[in-house]
Design a protein around this motif. Structure first.
Motif, PDB file in Angstrom:
ATOM      1  N   LEU A 126       0.822  -1.206   0.000  1.00 17.17           N
ATOM      2  CA  LEU A 126       0.000   0.000   0.000  1.00 17.17           C
ATOM      3  C   LEU A 126       0.859   1.259   0.000  1.00 17.17           C
ATOM      4  O   LEU A 126       0.410   2.321  -0.434  1.00 17.17           O
ATOM      5  CB  LEU A 126      -0.940   0.009   1.204  1.00 17.17           C
ATOM      6  CG  LEU A 126      -2.028  -1.062   1.184  1.00 17.17           C
ATOM      7  CD1 LEU A 126      -2.763  -1.089   2.508  1.00 17.17           C
ATOM      8  CD2 LEU A 126      -2.988  -0.853   0.036  1.00 17.17           C
ATOM      9  N   ASP A 127       2.079   1.153   0.477  1.00 17.43           N
ATOM     10  CA  ASP A 127       3.000   2.291   0.508  1.00 17.43           C
ATOM     11  C   ASP A 127       3.804   2.430  -0.773  1.00 17.43           C
ATOM     12  O   ASP A 127       4.590   3.359  -0.908  1.00 17.43           O
ATOM     13  CB  ASP A 127       3.970   2.154   1.687  1.00 17.43           C
ATOM     14  CG  ASP A 127       3.258   2.230   3.022  1.00 17.43           C
ATOM     15  OD1 ASP A 127       2.222   2.907   3.109  1.00 17.43           O
ATOM     16  OD2 ASP A 127       3.737   1.600   3.982  1.00 17.43           O
ATOM     17  N   GLN A 128       3.621   1.512  -1.698  1.00 17.16           N
ATOM     18  CA  GLN A 128       4.330   1.535  -2.975  1.00 17.16           C
ATOM     19  C   GLN A 128       3.456   2.204  -4.034  1.00 17.16           C
ATOM     20  O   GLN A 128       2.285   2.458  -3.823  1.00 17.16           O
ATOM     21  CB  GLN A 128       4.681   0.105  -3.422  1.00 17.16           C
ATOM     22  CG  GLN A 128       5.542  -0.654  -2.452  1.00 17.16           C
ATOM     23  CD  GLN A 128       6.915  -0.032  -2.306  1.00 17.16           C
ATOM     24  OE1 GLN A 128       7.515   0.398  -3.279  1.00 17.16           O
ATOM     25  NE2 GLN A 128       7.401   0.038  -1.081  1.00 17.16           N
ATOM     26  N   VAL A 129       4.044   2.446  -5.175  1.00 17.89           N
ATOM     27  CA  VAL A 129       3.296   2.995  -6.309  1.00 17.89           C
ATOM     28  C   VAL A 129       2.177   2.018  -6.669  1.00 17.89           C
ATOM     29  O   VAL A 129       2.390   0.807  -6.720  1.00 17.89           O
ATOM     30  CB  VAL A 129       4.249   3.206  -7.507  1.00 17.89           C
ATOM     31  CG1 VAL A 129       3.505   3.706  -8.720  1.00 17.89           C
ATOM     32  CG2 VAL A 129       5.357   4.158  -7.121  1.00 17.89           C
ATOM     33  N   LYS A 130       0.999   2.557  -6.934  1.00 17.46           N
ATOM     34  CA  LYS A 130      -0.175   1.702  -7.162  1.00 17.46           C
ATOM     35  C   LYS A 130      -0.003   0.735  -8.321  1.00 17.46           C
ATOM     36  O   LYS A 130      -0.534  -0.371  -8.294  1.00 17.46           O
ATOM     37  CB  LYS A 130      -1.434   2.535  -7.325  1.00 17.46           C
ATOM     38  CG  LYS A 130      -1.420   3.513  -8.479  1.00 17.46           C
ATOM     39  CD  LYS A 130      -2.647   4.406  -8.443  1.00 17.46           C
ATOM     40  CE  LYS A 130      -2.575   5.496  -9.475  1.00 17.46           C
ATOM     41  NZ  LYS A 130      -3.732   6.391  -9.367  1.00 17.46           N
ATOM     42  N   SER A 131       0.760   1.111  -9.326  1.00 17.66           N
ATOM     43  CA  SER A 131       0.942   0.221 -10.476  1.00 17.66           C
ATOM     44  C   SER A 131       1.667  -1.071 -10.084  1.00 17.66           C
ATOM     45  O   SER A 131       1.392  -2.128 -10.641  1.00 17.66           O
ATOM     46  CB  SER A 131       1.692   0.930 -11.594  1.00 17.66           C
ATOM     47  OG  SER A 131       2.963   1.363 -11.152  1.00 17.66           O
ATOM     48  N   LEU A 132       2.577  -0.990  -9.120  1.00 19.11           N
ATOM     49  CA  LEU A 132       3.315  -2.185  -8.705  1.00 19.11           C
ATOM     50  C   LEU A 132       2.403  -3.193  -8.012  1.00 19.11           C
ATOM     51  O   LEU A 132       2.458  -4.388  -8.305  1.00 19.11           O
ATOM     52  CB  LEU A 132       4.474  -1.815  -7.780  1.00 19.11           C
ATOM     53  CG  LEU A 132       5.621  -1.051  -8.407  1.00 19.11           C
ATOM     54  CD1 LEU A 132       6.669  -0.706  -7.354  1.00 19.11           C
ATOM     55  CD2 LEU A 132       6.249  -1.854  -9.527  1.00 19.11           C
ATOM     56  N   GLY A 133       1.569  -2.712  -7.110  1.00 19.27           N
ATOM     57  CA  GLY A 133       0.648  -3.611  -6.420  1.00 19.27           C
ATOM     58  C   GLY A 133      -0.369  -4.219  -7.361  1.00 19.27           C
ATOM     59  O   GLY A 133      -0.679  -5.407  -7.267  1.00 19.27           O
ATOM     60  N   LEU A 134      -0.882  -3.409  -8.274  1.00 16.37           N
ATOM     61  CA  LEU A 134      -1.860  -3.923  -9.225  1.00 16.37           C
ATOM     62  C   LEU A 134      -1.218  -4.948 -10.151  1.00 16.37           C
ATOM     63  O   LEU A 134      -1.797  -6.003 -10.421  1.00 16.37           O
ATOM     64  CB  LEU A 134      -2.487  -2.783 -10.023  1.00 16.37           C
ATOM     65  CG  LEU A 134      -3.573  -3.177 -11.019  1.00 16.37           C
ATOM     66  CD1 LEU A 134      -4.708  -3.939 -10.345  1.00 16.37           C
ATOM     67  CD2 LEU A 134      -4.108  -1.935 -11.731  1.00 16.37           C
ATOM     68  N   LEU A 135      -0.015  -4.656 -10.607  1.00 14.57           N
ATOM     69  CA  LEU A 135       0.693  -5.613 -11.454  1.00 14.57           C
ATOM     70  C   LEU A 135       0.928  -6.922 -10.717  1.00 14.57           C
ATOM     71  O   LEU A 135       0.667  -8.004 -11.253  1.00 14.57           O
ATOM     72  CB  LEU A 135       2.022  -5.025 -11.940  1.00 14.57           C
ATOM     73  CG  LEU A 135       2.867  -5.915 -12.839  1.00 14.57           C
ATOM     74  CD1 LEU A 135       2.134  -6.234 -14.137  1.00 14.57           C
ATOM     75  CD2 LEU A 135       4.205  -5.243 -13.135  1.00 14.57           C
ATOM     76  N   ASP A 136       1.384  -6.848  -9.475  1.00 16.69           N
ATOM     77  CA  ASP A 136       1.598  -8.059  -8.675  1.00 16.69           C
ATOM     78  C   ASP A 136       0.305  -8.850  -8.518  1.00 16.69           C
ATOM     79  O   ASP A 136       0.294 -10.073  -8.671  1.00 16.69           O
ATOM     80  CB  ASP A 136       2.131  -7.702  -7.287  1.00 16.69           C
ATOM     81  CG  ASP A 136       3.593  -7.339  -7.268  1.00 16.69           C
ATOM     82  OD1 ASP A 136       4.268  -7.505  -8.307  1.00 16.69           O
ATOM     83  OD2 ASP A 136       4.071  -6.889  -6.208  1.00 16.69           O
ATOM     84  N   ALA A 137      -0.774  -8.153  -8.189  1.00 17.18           N
ATOM     85  CA  ALA A 137      -2.056  -8.822  -7.968  1.00 17.18           C
ATOM     86  C   ALA A 137      -2.547  -9.532  -9.231  1.00 17.18           C
ATOM     87  O   ALA A 137      -2.982 -10.688  -9.177  1.00 17.18           O
ATOM     88  CB  ALA A 137      -3.102  -7.812  -7.493  1.00 17.18           C
ATOM     89  N   LEU A 138      -2.457  -8.842 -10.363  1.00 14.19           N
ATOM     90  CA  LEU A 138      -2.956  -9.432 -11.606  1.00 14.19           C
ATOM     91  C   LEU A 138      -2.054 -10.549 -12.114  1.00 14.19           C
ATOM     92  O   LEU A 138      -2.543 -11.555 -12.642  1.00 14.19           O
ATOM     93  CB  LEU A 138      -3.150  -8.350 -12.668  1.00 14.19           C
ATOM     94  CG  LEU A 138      -4.233  -7.324 -12.353  1.00 14.19           C
ATOM     95  CD1 LEU A 138      -4.296  -6.250 -13.415  1.00 14.19           C
ATOM     96  CD2 LEU A 138      -5.589  -7.991 -12.161  1.00 14.19           C
ATOM     97  N   MET A 139      -0.750 -10.396 -11.954  1.00 18.53           N
ATOM     98  CA  MET A 139       0.162 -11.461 -12.379  1.00 18.53           C
ATOM     99  C   MET A 139      -0.012 -12.702 -11.498  1.00 18.53           C
ATOM    100  O   MET A 139       0.120 -13.824 -11.970  1.00 18.53           O
ATOM    101  CB  MET A 139       1.614 -10.982 -12.364  1.00 18.53           C
ATOM    102  CG  MET A 139       1.915 -10.025 -13.505  1.00 18.53           C
ATOM    103  SD  MET A 139       3.618  -9.439 -13.528  1.00 18.53           S
ATOM    104  CE  MET A 139       4.464 -10.924 -14.033  1.00 18.53           C
ATOM    105  N   ASP A 140      -0.311 -12.487 -10.219  1.00 16.53           N
ATOM    106  CA  ASP A 140      -0.548 -13.610  -9.320  1.00 16.53           C
ATOM    107  C   ASP A 140      -1.843 -14.332  -9.678  1.00 16.53           C
ATOM    108  O   ASP A 140      -1.889 -15.551  -9.709  1.00 16.53           O
ATOM    109  CB  ASP A 140      -0.615 -13.096  -7.877  1.00 16.53           C
ATOM    110  CG  ASP A 140      -0.774 -14.216  -6.880  1.00 16.53           C
ATOM    111  OD1 ASP A 140       0.148 -15.057  -6.776  1.00 16.53           O
ATOM    112  OD2 ASP A 140      -1.828 -14.267  -6.203  1.00 16.53           O
ATOM    113  N   ALA A 141      -2.877 -13.563  -9.968  1.00 18.39           N
ATOM    114  CA  ALA A 141      -4.171 -14.155 -10.282  1.00 18.39           C
ATOM    115  C   ALA A 141      -4.279 -14.699 -11.701  1.00 18.39           C
ATOM    116  O   ALA A 141      -4.979 -15.673 -11.958  1.00 18.39           O
ATOM    117  CB  ALA A 141      -5.277 -13.124 -10.057  1.00 18.39           C
TER     118      ALA A 141
END
Length: 112
Positions: A91-106
């Motif tokens: 949550l403290d990182q740039v939003k694109s990184l978290g979204l990318l991680d979430a979508l690549m995981d799913a």
């Protein structure tokens, strides 16, 4: 393709703009999920739209990194919220990184 996204993420990390952080997208997506779960209860449509518009644009531009051919934006918003609950440090990182991680995981393009 991944190099430009990573460079953008690195550049954005130097920016203290709170709107660029995962916490901002997370709040918007929580609102979107709330509205999706109970449309009659109302909610902040502008906030929910911030989430869905960002995810839609992100998935359109990064589609080769993850395989979301059949996923709706609403589903991706739910995936993002669940992923951030599991990995709150993002949550403290740039939003694109978290979204990318979430979508690549799913939605990996290869079998795990």
């Amino acid at each position: 393709m991944i190099v430009p996204i990573l460079m953008l993420a690195m550049f954005a990390q130097n920016s203290p703009n709170p709107k660029s952080l995962g916490s901002a997208l997370y709040a918007h997506c929580q609102e979107a999920v709330r509205i999706l779960d109970n449309p009659r209860a109302g909610g902040d449509l502008q906030s929910a739209t911030e989430c869905t518009a960002y995810i839609d644009g992100f998935s359109e531009s990064g589609g080769t990194l993850f395989c979301t051919d059949s996923a709706s934006v609403a589903t991706m918003a739910r995936i993002y919220v669940a992923y951030m609950q599991k990995y709150p440090k993002l949550l403290d990182q740039v939003k694109s990184l978290g979204l990318l991680d979430a979508l690549m995981d799913a939605y990996p393009c290869h079998k795990k």
